[in-house]
Structure formats: C-alpha cells, structure tokens
Design a protein around this motif. Sequence first.
Motif, mmCIF file in Angstrom:
data_model
loop_
_atom_site.group_PDB
_atom_site.id
_atom_site.type_symbol
_atom_site.label_atom_id
_atom_site.label_comp_id
_atom_site.label_asym_id
_atom_site.label_seq_id
_atom_site.Cartn_x
_atom_site.Cartn_y
_atom_site.Cartn_z
ATOM 1 N N ARG A 141 0.832 -1.218 0.000
ATOM 2 C CA ARG A 141 0.000 0.000 0.000
ATOM 3 C C ARG A 141 0.860 1.258 0.000
ATOM 4 O O ARG A 141 0.565 2.237 -0.715
ATOM 5 N N ALA A 142 1.913 1.252 0.784
ATOM 6 C CA ALA A 142 2.781 2.425 0.879
ATOM 7 C C ALA A 142 3.458 2.715 -0.454
ATOM 8 O O ALA A 142 3.626 3.882 -0.839
ATOM 9 N N ASP A 143 3.839 1.663 -1.168
ATOM 10 C CA ASP A 143 4.498 1.881 -2.455
ATOM 11 C C ASP A 143 3.524 2.450 -3.480
ATOM 12 O O ASP A 143 3.895 3.301 -4.295
ATOM 13 N N ALA A 144 2.278 2.006 -3.434
ATOM 14 C CA ALA A 144 1.271 2.573 -4.330
ATOM 15 C C ALA A 144 1.085 4.061 -4.050
ATOM 16 O O ALA A 144 0.982 4.886 -4.965
ATOM 17 N N ASP A 145 1.038 4.427 -2.762
ATOM 18 C CA ASP A 145 0.904 5.830 -2.398
ATOM 19 C C ASP A 145 2.144 6.619 -2.805
ATOM 20 O O ASP A 145 2.041 7.748 -3.303
ATOM 21 N N ALA A 146 3.326 6.021 -2.617
ATOM 22 C CA ALA A 146 4.566 6.686 -3.022
ATOM 23 C C ALA A 146 4.581 6.940 -4.518
ATOM 24 O O ALA A 146 5.031 7.998 -4.981
ATOM 25 N N SER A 147 4.095 5.986 -5.289
ATOM 26 C CA SER A 147 4.036 6.146 -6.737
ATOM 27 C C SER A 147 3.191 7.359 -7.112
ATOM 28 O O SER A 147 3.582 8.178 -7.961
ATOM 29 N N ARG A 148 2.041 7.481 -6.472
ATOM 30 C CA ARG A 148 1.163 8.614 -6.764
ATOM 31 C C ARG A 148 1.836 9.936 -6.416
ATOM 32 O O ARG A 148 1.770 10.904 -7.182
ATOM 33 N N ARG A 149 2.497 9.981 -5.273
ATOM 34 C CA ARG A 149 3.157 11.222 -4.854
ATOM 35 C C ARG A 149 4.334 11.562 -5.760
ATOM 36 O O ARG A 149 4.563 12.745 -6.085
ATOM 37 N N SER A 180 6.082 -1.814 -9.564
ATOM 38 C CA SER A 180 5.584 -1.011 -8.457
ATOM 39 C C SER A 180 4.282 -1.554 -7.902
ATOM 40 O O SER A 180 3.569 -2.311 -8.551
ATOM 41 N N GLY A 182 2.049 0.639 -7.408
ATOM 42 C CA GLY A 182 1.156 1.612 -8.036
ATOM 43 C C GLY A 182 1.409 1.686 -9.528
ATOM 44 O O GLY A 182 1.484 0.660 -10.203
ATOM 45 N N GLU A 355 8.843 10.340 -3.023
ATOM 46 C CA GLU A 355 7.502 10.622 -2.522
ATOM 47 C C GLU A 355 7.489 11.710 -1.460
ATOM 48 O O GLU A 355 6.442 12.304 -1.182
#
Length: 380
Positions: A141-149, A180, A182, A355
């Motif tokens: 989950r954190a990597d998906a959020d990092a990808s977005r940021r 990834s 994300g 991120e």
Amino acid sequence: MADQQVHDALDSVPPQPPVLRWAEPPEGPVLVLLDQRRLPAHETELVCTDVPALVHAIQTLAVRGAPLLGIAGAYGIALAAARGYDVVEAAGLLEVARPTAVNLRYGVRLAADAHGRALAGGGTREQAAAEALEAARALHRADADASRRMAGHGLALLGELLPGGGHRILTHCNSGALVSGGEGTAFAVALAAHRAGELRHLWVDETRPLLQGARLTAWEAARNGMAYSLLADNAAGSLFAAGEVDAVVIGADRIAADGSVANKVGSYPLAVMARYHHVPFIVVAPTTTLDPTTADGASIEVEQRPGREVTDVPAPRSADAGSGGGVPMAPLGTRAYNPAFDVTPPELVTAVVTEVGVISPVTGDGIARLCAGARDGIVD
C-alpha cells in the motif's frame, strides 16, 4: 474515423492483470506473479508456493524492478512463515537473490522483523505469520501511495524546468506499473504528463540486452494510449543531437549516500549526453531505494548477469525471454561483459524525485534530508 477507431481500440484493451498478488487456495497460501518474461506476447501468471520458487522468479526476471522486488521480498517472508518454513533461512535466500536493488533487502527485513517481534512478544507461529503478511501488505500500500506522490512531484518539476508543456521525454528500461505497487516511478511521471496533456512524445530505449523497454515499457505505453516511439539504445545520441529530447526521466535500483544512482545499464551514457546537450536528467525513486549505508557509487555492488543474455538474441515468446536464451548470434565460446546496472555520479543528476519531495542539486546532505523525511513521515 481513424481517431474513433483508435479510441475504440484503446477502450477494448483489457485492464492490466495484477503484477503481484497474495492468494489463499485450499492447498495453502501462494504468491502469484505476472510473468514478465512472457510479455508482451503472453499475459501469464506464475504461482510461487515456496521461497526457492520466488528466488528463481526474481533471478530470472519473472518479477523485477526495485520497488516491486521489495514488495515481493516481504511477501516471500510471509509465504515462508505461513507455510511453516524457516523464516531466517528464507530471508537469507531472498536478500541475495539480486544484490544491487536495495529495496529487496528492505522488504525482506521489514517482514522478517515483524515476524520476529511477534514471536518475541509471545505470539504463536500463526500470529507471527499474520504479522509478516500485514507488513508485506502495508509495504504494498505504501508503495502505491509513493508512486502517486512521485508522479505529482515529478510533473510539477517538469513544469518548472520546461515551462510551456509539450514534453518530449526519453526513458530507459521499464519503470511503470510492472515495477511497483502503483503506477511506477519514472514512467508514472510520464503518465501523469500524458494525462495532463503535457506529454508530446515518449522516447523508449529498447534497453539491451533483455529489451525491457521494447517488451515492457512499450507495452505499458500502448495500453495507456501514449504517443511513443521505440529506439535502439545507440540511437539516443542522434535524438539529442537533433534537439528531440526535453528531459531524460529514469528510475533507480539504488541511490547511495552521496547521490550516486545505480540503474539499468545504459543509464550513465544518457546522463553524459544529457549534460552535454543541456537536457535535464531526472531520477525518480521511492525513499526505500535510498541507501545511506552505501557511501558512494564505487561502493554499490553491481550485479553481473549471464553472458548468454548478450551473446543470444532473446526469444520474447519463451519463458526464458527475461533471462537470456534464444538464438545465438555470437560465435560459440564468445565471452561477454554483462553488468545489469551502471552508476551515474550525482553531479550528472539534475534532480532526484521521491515521494517526500525533490532534491536539486543532488548532494549527500540532500539525500540525508530525504532519508530523514521518510523516517519521520514528512511528506511535501
């Protein structure tokens, strides 16, 4: 009519299958991977029932890309724990499966530490296995959020460096959703530019010898309806000379404490050409790729791959496409030099996008601030 046909074709493209997923069939938990060796010809899933199978998948590039390797490593620990295997032994096997990508070690230790803490606190094996699985899922989950940021920070940076839009971006290797949790790292920035109407063209290096650009990045670009062209790696110089590149945007497998960047071999020559032609050279990577324990570029262990990946032409339709094998093109007995990565010194890097923010110029102090920001949960 032609435009409508293009739109209809894009609408008919099925969604990309999950690149990695945890499953629990009746016979026991498994880790299911989209087999990247078979792309783009076949979208085939590979089922790993134990850590040796996952290690083989990592080493043969069925699963690849620094952030995703971290996620896979964490799930590998969860798999070992859930099936009752030795977690310490599993961690040892996974950590050395590919030595350059620091994310792999990070993910393995994250899940192994969660497992160990649960046992030390008096938890059962089942509870410890559940803690390892939750650590893996949290990293996912954190990597998906990092990808977005990262995509947001990268798009803003392009706007600052290249006002006016219409970006022509050159990328190397593959750095999209296939690497990834994300939508990726460098590719996610290009995709954000595309969605914002700011991407004029994406130049995709084929990325010899295993053709990750041709097989994977082009596949992702086509699925997203991006304007792109594929080029042989050694054609990049002519693009720069013709003034057809506005920015180079790549990912990373490890960033040392001084800002040196290890990425797929062929990245360093792009940095040299970008500097000569006054083109920004941007590295996009999550903070899990920063390695403050590696002092500088010379200290980064660069993985050496089998020579057959160079001496043979890969067969994209075979299961060995990502690990060499195929049609020999060099004389029998030819020796090959085949580093998986090269290292770009920080003075050639315009900016590192993570991120938690962007650093430019790239310095050891800047890397330390990014690491501290990630540790403290500070996000720009």
